[in-house]
Design a protein around this motif. Structure first.
Motif, PDB file in Angstrom:
ATOM      1  N   ASP A 115       2.924  -5.383   7.967  1.00 31.01           N
ATOM      2  CA  ASP A 115       2.557  -4.893   6.636  1.00 31.01           C
ATOM      3  C   ASP A 115       1.082  -4.510   6.581  1.00 31.01           C
ATOM      4  N   HIS A 117      -0.869  -3.556   9.068  1.00 28.44           N
ATOM      5  CA  HIS A 117      -1.162  -2.327   9.813  1.00 28.44           C
ATOM      6  C   HIS A 117      -0.630  -1.101   9.079  1.00 28.44           C
ATOM      7  N   GLU A 118       0.506  -1.241   8.429  1.00 29.81           N
ATOM      8  CA  GLU A 118       1.013  -0.126   7.621  1.00 29.81           C
ATOM      9  C   GLU A 118       0.005   0.249   6.538  1.00 29.81           C
ATOM     10  N   ARG A 122      -1.918   3.847   6.016  1.00 31.03           N
ATOM     11  CA  ARG A 122      -1.899   4.600   4.754  1.00 31.03           C
ATOM     12  C   ARG A 122      -3.320   4.864   4.253  1.00 31.03           C
ATOM     13  N   ARG A 163       9.881   2.127   6.264  1.00 29.48           N
ATOM     14  CA  ARG A 163       8.602   1.547   6.641  1.00 29.48           C
ATOM     15  C   ARG A 163       7.964   2.414   7.719  1.00 29.48           C
ATOM     16  N   LEU A 164       6.653   2.225   7.905  1.00 27.97           N
ATOM     17  CA  LEU A 164       5.936   2.874   9.008  1.00 27.97           C
ATOM     18  C   LEU A 164       5.871   1.968  10.229  1.00 27.97           C
ATOM     19  N   ILE A 165       5.684   0.672   9.979  1.00 28.64           N
ATOM     20  CA  ILE A 165       5.546  -0.330  11.039  1.00 28.64           C
ATOM     21  C   ILE A 165       6.587  -1.417  10.808  1.00 28.64           C
ATOM     22  N   THR A 166       7.237  -1.845  11.873  1.00 30.86           N
ATOM     23  CA  THR A 166       8.186  -2.940  11.745  1.00 30.86           C
ATOM     24  C   THR A 166       8.028  -3.873  12.937  1.00 30.86           C
ATOM     25  N   LEU A 182       8.302   7.363  11.378  1.00 29.12           N
ATOM     26  CA  LEU A 182       6.901   7.643  11.693  1.00 29.12           C
ATOM     27  C   LEU A 182       6.804   8.423  13.005  1.00 29.12           C
TER      28      LEU A 182
END
Length: 241
Positions: A115, A117-118, A122, A163-166, A182
């Motif tokens: 979260d 890093h996302e 952004r 999401r962008l990062i998981t 992404l």
């Protein structure tokens, strides 16, 4: 999606071709705007590429470095993708420290760090929730099992679309990873694939029909350009459409 597949005689030629493509794309990007974003891959194949890039004279102050995935270990750990890239490349060039955007992996909560890093992405790209940043260049490898980044077969990370990062998972070990949306928003995806052990996965990934849960690299179909660089050992016996 535009997909180009090039077969090079050996890994040395593959690295040289990748170096030229990256250098050209950086130049092209900086002719259009004042910075270029690159997301790096881990593994053994990119290391000589990073060593080669360390010897190039590039406008480092305009280049921003990210990682497409990272093991959940400290950045000094020998398994860290960040550590490898710093040792092979980034420690040897005058890139501003603020231009290196490593994944946070020193906490005790991988999801919280995903979260975090996302939010960092952004903020850098100035994208609102619901929109996806566009990287100029994303480097990817592919495992013998067809995984790419930390998107492993039959894992929950493959289905994350909002999401962008998981958090990826490899044999019970967490990793942070870019999500499929992404990755697929990139202007250029550059796959580097070497070695005979990749032939089975390449045939499955390039086949007109197939199971992306079994071979996650099938999911990478960028809106921009996909370039696959294969050495002869990886490409032998592979049906390339």
């Amino acid at each position: 999606m535009s997909r180009t597949v090039e077969v090079l005689p050996d890994k040395t030629a593959l690295v040289a071709r990748a170096e030229d493509l990256i250098g050209d794309r950086i130049t092209q990007t900086l002719s259009q705007r004042d910075y270029c974003t690159i997301a790096l891959a881990g593994g053994s194949t990119p290391k000589p590429l990073y060593e080669a890039l360390a010897r190039r004279d590039l406008p480092w102050e305009k280049i921003h470095i990210f990682w497409g995935d990272e093991r959940y270990v400290p950045p000094t750990h020998p398994d860290s993708n960040e550590n490898m890239a710093r040792t092979a490349w980034l420690n040897h060039v005058p890139i501003p420290p603020a231009n290196i955007h490593a994944m946070p992996t020193q906490g005790e909560d991988p999801q919280a760090d995903a979260d975090r890093h996302e939010a960092q992405l952004r903020e850098f790209f100035q994208t609102a929730p619901g929109t996806v940043p566009r990287f100029d260049i994303i480097l990817l490898g592919m495992g013998d099992d067809g995984h790419t980044a930390s998107l492993f077969p039959h894992t929950a990370a493959l289905g994350v679309g909002d999401r962008l990062i998981t958090v990826g998972n490899k044999d019970g070990q967490p990793r942070l990873t870019f999500t499929v949306p992404l990755l697929n928003h990139a202007r250029l995806i550059l796959f580097l694939v070497a070695g005979a052990s990749k032939q089975t996965a390449l045939n499955a990934v390039f086949a007109p029909e197939g199971d992306a849960q079994q071979y996650p690299s099938r999911l990478i179909q960028p809106e921009g350009e996909a370039r696959w660089l294969l050495d002869q050992a990886a490409a032998a016996g592979v049906a390339i459409a």
